[in-house]
Scaffold this motif. Structure first.
Motif, PDB file in Angstrom:
ATOM      1  N   ALA A 148       0.873  -1.259  -0.198  1.00  0.00           N
ATOM      2  CA  ALA A 148       0.004   0.103   0.245  1.00  0.00           C
ATOM      3  C   ALA A 148       0.772   1.234  -0.085  1.00  0.00           C
ATOM      4  CB  ALA A 148      -0.911   0.086   1.352  1.00  0.00           C
ATOM      5  N   ARG A 149       2.039   1.241   0.741  1.00  0.00           N
ATOM      6  CA  ARG A 149       2.710   2.394   0.698  1.00  0.00           C
ATOM      7  C   ARG A 149       3.795   2.620  -0.384  1.00  0.00           C
ATOM      8  NH1 ARG A 149       4.251   0.166   5.654  1.00  0.00           N
ATOM      9  NH2 ARG A 149       6.161  -0.714   5.052  1.00  0.00           N
ATOM     10  N   THR A 150       4.144   1.523  -1.127  1.00  0.00           N
ATOM     11  CA  THR A 150       5.062   1.517  -2.427  1.00  0.00           C
ATOM     12  C   THR A 150       4.332   1.334  -3.647  1.00  0.00           C
ATOM     13  OG1 THR A 150       5.487  -0.516  -1.938  1.00  0.00           O
ATOM     14  CG2 THR A 150       7.000   1.042  -0.829  1.00  0.00           C
ATOM     15  N   ARG A 151       3.188   1.215  -3.748  1.00  0.00           N
ATOM     16  CA  ARG A 151       2.306   0.691  -4.998  1.00  0.00           C
ATOM     17  C   ARG A 151       2.538   1.649  -6.122  1.00  0.00           C
ATOM     18  NH1 ARG A 151      -2.056  -2.467  -6.199  1.00  0.00           N
ATOM     19  NH2 ARG A 151      -2.635  -2.535  -3.803  1.00  0.00           N
ATOM     20  N   GLU A 152       2.603   3.342  -5.667  1.00  0.00           N
ATOM     21  CA  GLU A 152       2.844   4.190  -6.771  1.00  0.00           C
ATOM     22  C   GLU A 152       3.880   4.211  -7.266  1.00  0.00           C
ATOM     23  OE1 GLU A 152       0.065   5.545  -8.174  1.00  0.00           O
ATOM     24  OE2 GLU A 152      -1.215   4.313  -6.559  1.00  0.00           O
ATOM     25  N   ARG A 153       5.127   3.648  -6.755  1.00  0.00           N
ATOM     26  CA  ARG A 153       6.374   3.750  -7.004  1.00  0.00           C
ATOM     27  C   ARG A 153       7.104   2.626  -7.538  1.00  0.00           C
ATOM     28  NH1 ARG A 153       6.734   5.690  -1.719  1.00  0.00           N
ATOM     29  NH2 ARG A 153       7.983   3.849  -0.994  1.00  0.00           N
ATOM     30  N   LEU A 154       6.116   1.570  -7.759  1.00  0.00           N
ATOM     31  CA  LEU A 154       6.575   0.286  -8.394  1.00  0.00           C
ATOM     32  C   LEU A 154       6.177   0.193  -9.915  1.00  0.00           C
ATOM     33  CD1 LEU A 154       5.578  -2.052  -5.560  1.00  0.00           C
ATOM     34  CD2 LEU A 154       7.729  -1.080  -6.044  1.00  0.00           C
ATOM     35  N   ASP A 155       7.214  -0.381 -10.644  1.00  0.00           N
ATOM     36  CA  ASP A 155       6.652  -0.668 -12.042  1.00  0.00           C
ATOM     37  C   ASP A 155       5.810  -1.795 -12.099  1.00  0.00           C
ATOM     38  OD1 ASP A 155       8.344  -3.316 -12.649  1.00  0.00           O
ATOM     39  OD2 ASP A 155      10.052  -1.908 -11.976  1.00  0.00           O
ATOM     40  N   ASP A 156       5.313  -2.125 -13.104  1.00  0.00           N
ATOM     41  CA  ASP A 156       4.199  -3.362 -13.275  1.00  0.00           C
ATOM     42  C   ASP A 156       4.788  -4.726 -12.819  1.00  0.00           C
ATOM     43  OD1 ASP A 156       2.427  -1.534 -14.015  1.00  0.00           O
ATOM     44  OD2 ASP A 156       2.472  -1.962 -16.073  1.00  0.00           O
ATOM     45  N   TYR A 157       6.108  -4.904 -13.302  1.00  0.00           N
ATOM     46  CA  TYR A 157       6.549  -6.358 -12.986  1.00  0.00           C
ATOM     47  C   TYR A 157       6.859  -6.397 -11.646  1.00  0.00           C
ATOM     48  CZ  TYR A 157       6.904  -6.686 -17.960  1.00  0.00           C
ATOM     49  OH  TYR A 157       6.510  -6.752 -19.334  1.00  0.00           O
ATOM     50  N   THR A 158       7.463  -5.603 -10.823  1.00  0.00           N
ATOM     51  CA  THR A 158       7.776  -5.463  -9.379  1.00  0.00           C
ATOM     52  C   THR A 158       6.474  -5.615  -8.616  1.00  0.00           C
ATOM     53  OG1 THR A 158       9.788  -4.238  -9.780  1.00  0.00           O
ATOM     54  CG2 THR A 158       8.884  -4.485  -7.454  1.00  0.00           C
ATOM     55  N   LEU A 159       5.359  -4.747  -9.083  1.00  0.00           N
ATOM     56  CA  LEU A 159       4.087  -4.997  -8.509  1.00  0.00           C
ATOM     57  C   LEU A 159       3.609  -6.336  -8.562  1.00  0.00           C
ATOM     58  CD1 LEU A 159       2.011  -3.318  -6.853  1.00  0.00           C
ATOM     59  CD2 LEU A 159       1.101  -2.786  -9.357  1.00  0.00           C
ATOM     60  N   GLU A 160       3.591  -7.058  -9.892  1.00  0.00           N
ATOM     61  CA  GLU A 160       3.162  -8.331  -9.900  1.00  0.00           C
ATOM     62  C   GLU A 160       4.039  -9.422  -9.054  1.00  0.00           C
ATOM     63  OE1 GLU A 160       0.366 -11.033 -11.278  1.00  0.00           O
ATOM     64  OE2 GLU A 160       0.288  -8.951 -11.622  1.00  0.00           O
ATOM     65  N   LEU A 161       5.184  -9.037  -8.953  1.00  0.00           N
ATOM     66  CA  LEU A 161       5.835 -10.125  -8.152  1.00  0.00           C
ATOM     67  C   LEU A 161       5.419 -10.115  -6.561  1.00  0.00           C
ATOM     68  CD1 LEU A 161       8.137 -12.129  -8.049  1.00  0.00           C
ATOM     69  CD2 LEU A 161       9.758 -10.159  -7.627  1.00  0.00           C
ATOM     70  N   GLN A 162       5.207  -8.858  -6.323  1.00  0.00           N
ATOM     71  CA  GLN A 162       4.894  -8.811  -4.769  1.00  0.00           C
ATOM     72  C   GLN A 162       3.370  -9.289  -4.629  1.00  0.00           C
ATOM     73  OE1 GLN A 162       5.384  -5.238  -2.711  1.00  0.00           O
ATOM     74  NE2 GLN A 162       7.453  -4.624  -3.406  1.00  0.00           N
ATOM     75  N   ARG A 163       2.752  -9.050  -5.716  1.00  0.00           N
ATOM     76  CA  ARG A 163       1.200  -9.758  -5.672  1.00  0.00           C
ATOM     77  C   ARG A 163       1.313 -11.237  -5.565  1.00  0.00           C
ATOM     78  NH1 ARG A 163      -1.429  -5.872 -10.282  1.00  0.00           N
ATOM     79  NH2 ARG A 163      -2.095  -4.227  -8.648  1.00  0.00           N
TER      80      ARG A 163
END
Length: 227
Positions: A148-163
């Motif tokens: 929630a804190r870093t969502r806006e700063r992550l690219d799509d691939y890093t975001l998908e990895l965290q998910r």
């Protein structure tokens, strides 16, 4: 003693409680049966065995099968050593099985503990499962807060990895809920554990499961000639 060596000693004692084994057989079982040891260095096994012998928990015996008896004179090498659990070793392993402290909930230790749940009392299984679930729920909460804190700063691939990591933890929590429900209902696991349950995402420390009697292991590597 490091946490890693402690887990290895626990697993060795547990496997030898089932039956005496050569060092090579132990290596094979650790490598193919317990997911947590798939990448462990074989060079760590033999010092571990020597330590357990020195502590009086194992004894070394010469191999006594016909194959072992013929191997040494025909090949010019010494016979294999068989490792057998002593009465003191069995007592020590049972003491380890009864422990339910925080280490039992951690990724690698939980995997080894779960593999020997068939030898563990129901009340201890419940405490370990509930402790593991609590630990993962805490981890999941932190992962969600971080996302929630870093969502806006992550690219799509890093975001998908965290998910993906969060989904893996969520799956294990659901699996633990099912196990805990079964334990509370007085039901033991019957039949093979489902693939989705037994082989969770290894990056999240999910457990490996020992094969049941008669299961087929992966093809053997060349035999060890000294143990």
């Amino acid at each position: 003693m490091s946490r890693r060596s402690g887990i290895l000693e626990f697993a060795v004692l547990g496997l030898l409680r089932e039956s005496p084994m050569h060092g090579y057989e132990l290596r094979k079982r650790l490598n193919t049966s317990l997911g947590v040891f798939r990448a462990f260095s074989y060079g760590t096994l033999y010092p571990c065995l020597k330590t357990l012998v020195a502590n009086g928990w194992l004894i070394e015996e010469p191999g006594n099968t016909a194959e072992d008896a013929l191997a040494a004179p025909l090949a010019g090498r010494r016979a294999k050593i068989v490792y057998r659990l002593t009465a003191e070793g069995k007592e020590h392993f049972e003491e380890l099985l009864s422990q339910t402290g925080p280490d039992a909930y951690e990724d690698e230790h939980f995997a080894a503990r779960f593999a020997f749940f068939g030898q563990t009392s129901r009340d201890v299984r419940m405490r370990v499962l509930e402790g593991r679930r609590s630990r993962l729920e805490e981890r999941l909460e932190k992962m969600r807060a971080s996302l929630a804190r870093t969502r806006e700063r992550l690219d799509d691939y890093t975001l998908e990895l965290q998910r993906h990591g969060m989904e893996s933890v969520e799956r294990e929590v659901r699996w633990l809920n099912e196990l805990i429900e079964s334990e509370r209902a007085g039901r033991d696991l019957q039949g093979p554990v489902s693939e989705g349950s037994a082989q969770q995402n290894t990056t999240n420390g999910a457990p490996g499961v020992l094969p049941r009697s008669g299961d087929t292991l992966r093809p053997d590597s060349p035999d060890d000639t000294t143990t």
